[in-house]
Design a protein around this motif. Sequence first.
Motif, PDB file in Angstrom:
ATOM      1  N   PRO A  89       9.820  -5.390  17.170  1.00 46.18           N
ATOM      2  CA  PRO A  89      10.411  -5.418  15.819  1.00 46.18           C
ATOM      3  C   PRO A  89      10.869  -4.050  15.328  1.00 46.18           C
ATOM      4  O   PRO A  89      11.633  -3.980  14.366  1.00 46.18           O
ATOM      5  N   ALA A  90      10.411  -2.975  15.986  1.00 46.59           N
ATOM      6  CA  ALA A  90      10.826  -1.631  15.584  1.00 46.59           C
ATOM      7  C   ALA A  90      11.977  -1.098  16.425  1.00 46.59           C
ATOM      8  O   ALA A  90      12.401   0.047  16.241  1.00 46.59           O
ATOM      9  N   ASP A  91      12.494  -1.905  17.335  1.00 49.56           N
ATOM     10  CA  ASP A  91      13.569  -1.482  18.233  1.00 49.56           C
ATOM     11  C   ASP A  91      14.787  -1.026  17.431  1.00 49.56           C
ATOM     12  O   ASP A  91      15.249  -1.724  16.516  1.00 49.56           O
ATOM     13  N   ALA A  92      15.328   0.138  17.763  1.00 43.37           N
ATOM     14  CA  ALA A  92      16.430   0.715  16.997  1.00 43.37           C
ATOM     15  C   ALA A  92      17.690  -0.138  17.088  1.00 43.37           C
ATOM     16  O   ALA A  92      18.381  -0.343  16.079  1.00 43.37           O
ATOM     17  N   GLN A  93      18.012  -0.633  18.286  1.00 46.33           N
ATOM     18  CA  GLN A  93      19.237  -1.416  18.434  1.00 46.33           C
ATOM     19  C   GLN A  93      19.167  -2.723  17.654  1.00 46.33           C
ATOM     20  O   GLN A  93      20.113  -3.114  16.970  1.00 46.33           O
ATOM     21  N   ILE A  94      18.024  -3.394  17.741  1.00 42.26           N
ATOM     22  CA  ILE A  94      17.860  -4.673  17.053  1.00 42.26           C
ATOM     23  C   ILE A  94      17.834  -4.477  15.541  1.00 42.26           C
ATOM     24  O   ILE A  94      18.396  -5.269  14.780  1.00 42.26           O
ATOM     25  N   THR A  95      17.207  -3.402  15.092  1.00 44.92           N
ATOM     26  CA  THR A  95      17.170  -3.100  13.661  1.00 44.92           C
ATOM     27  C   THR A  95      18.559  -2.774  13.131  1.00 44.92           C
ATOM     28  O   THR A  95      18.980  -3.273  12.079  1.00 44.92           O
TER      29      THR A  95
END
Length: 535
Positions: A89-95
Amino acid sequence: MKLKYYILASVLCLGGTSCKDFLDTEPTNFIAPNYATLAELETALAGVYDVLGSQAMYGDVVPYWLNVSSDIEYTNTGQSNTTAYIYTPADAQITNYWKTLYQGIYRANLLLAVVDNPEIDEAARNKIKGQALFLRAYYYFQLVSNYGDVPLLLTDKPSISAVDIPRTPMREVYDMVIRDMTEAEALVEDVAGPGAEGGLSYGGRVSRSAVQGILARVNLKMAGFPLNDHSRYTEALAWAKKVRDSGRHGLNPDYTDVFMKYAKDQYDVRESIWEVEFFGNNTGAHSEYTYYVGARGGIRNPSDRDKGISGGSVLATRRLFDLYEKDAENTDVPQASPDLRRDWNIAPFTYVGNPAVYTPNPDIWRRTMGKWRREYEVVSPKDISTSPQNFPILRYSDVLLMIAEAENELNGPTAVAYEAINEVRRRAYGLLLPNPPKPDINADLPDGLGKEEFREILKDERAREFCFEASRRPDLIRWGNFIGDMKSYMSWALANGAVQGHVLAQTNVSERNLLLPIPTYDMALNKALTQNPGY
């Protein structure tokens, strides 16, 4: 010749881009324009479009980080990250993907709130309204397809007293997408076509054909996993047929020329119905470029800038190579293929040295993506890590294969389904060229296929036609056996010359990867958000 949208960030962007930032308070560092003139409405619309080309969308995240790993393509970076289905949930791309989509939605909301201004020419503002409606719906389609239930925010004035917005059930989000796209279809322009006056002559703007084609895609998704509403095949077929029956589209006879045109800064709206605009070489004040070609993908070329440098980190799997027909059966030596797409999509060579020397690459497992070739770029000097080549969202071949798929699901492999898929195959075998290399070859599918047989062949045809265009993972998911397909492929690959690094994504993938995680950052701000399973 491309129409570019140069935007001032201070006018069009909020200080923050998260969902809560939109909801928290009236921004103090943003002066909302009045949009009192047609020029101001166009500027606002440019801001809505601008999201498409951002690094968090088609500039990097969509084609590479989220879609580079499937049964037909992989990356050789060896990293344990998003490309290998290690989502957090903290992934930069997904965020950033989540944030950017909501940024586009909010920009559309601002425009839609004021577009019905009677002091502005109605026909002109309706075209703008239609594009804004469609783009907002498209951004929600991306959200609901990838995150499932998401907050539905359709206002330009978020409440400062109601900041915790729960996730809207996905069916309601899809209904909103269909509703807004359908309204948009009646408002936007047609593309230029034979015997018609006016119309759009470039693919960077949303046309009526683009809306119809994407409506077909949305309905196909709704017909598949997770909604499994098979009644939507009827709508998918109807919308795709509208594009075909308009008479404004046709296949470029030369498959390779479709992609050369992206490099040469040329439009062909008959084939490339909707594409993401990229431009510049990272040297001027105004550039919007893709990392997918250059830093990520392309024919490997480490040194020759004039030819176009590429890291060559997007590769074809042996399975993709084997999906293309061979002239002769010999598994030890790569044979020529009558399917002209194969050696264009999967480069049989690399570039070595400076100046670059064409060097054959016999290793089927390490052949790089050749679909976008930097040697044809006209922008000079070429940047060492980015490219101005446009990225296709909707091509006419996709419309034909959607017709074939929906018709088969509704009625079995009828003449309508056969003709649609065979048209794509005839182009692939060079039969639409003025001088076909093998004019006597039969590219058509055999008669008498059953529904299931036709379905499986169509899945393979989509792989051959759309490899590296960010469609394989969404296709596998909507077809309902994503995890099983990935695991089966892994077993096949390891038995056919792959090493563990080739199947890192398949090793990691699990049921939770059917959806992306809801970003931690937004869950901390919006207490009504809940997390997707497995995260």
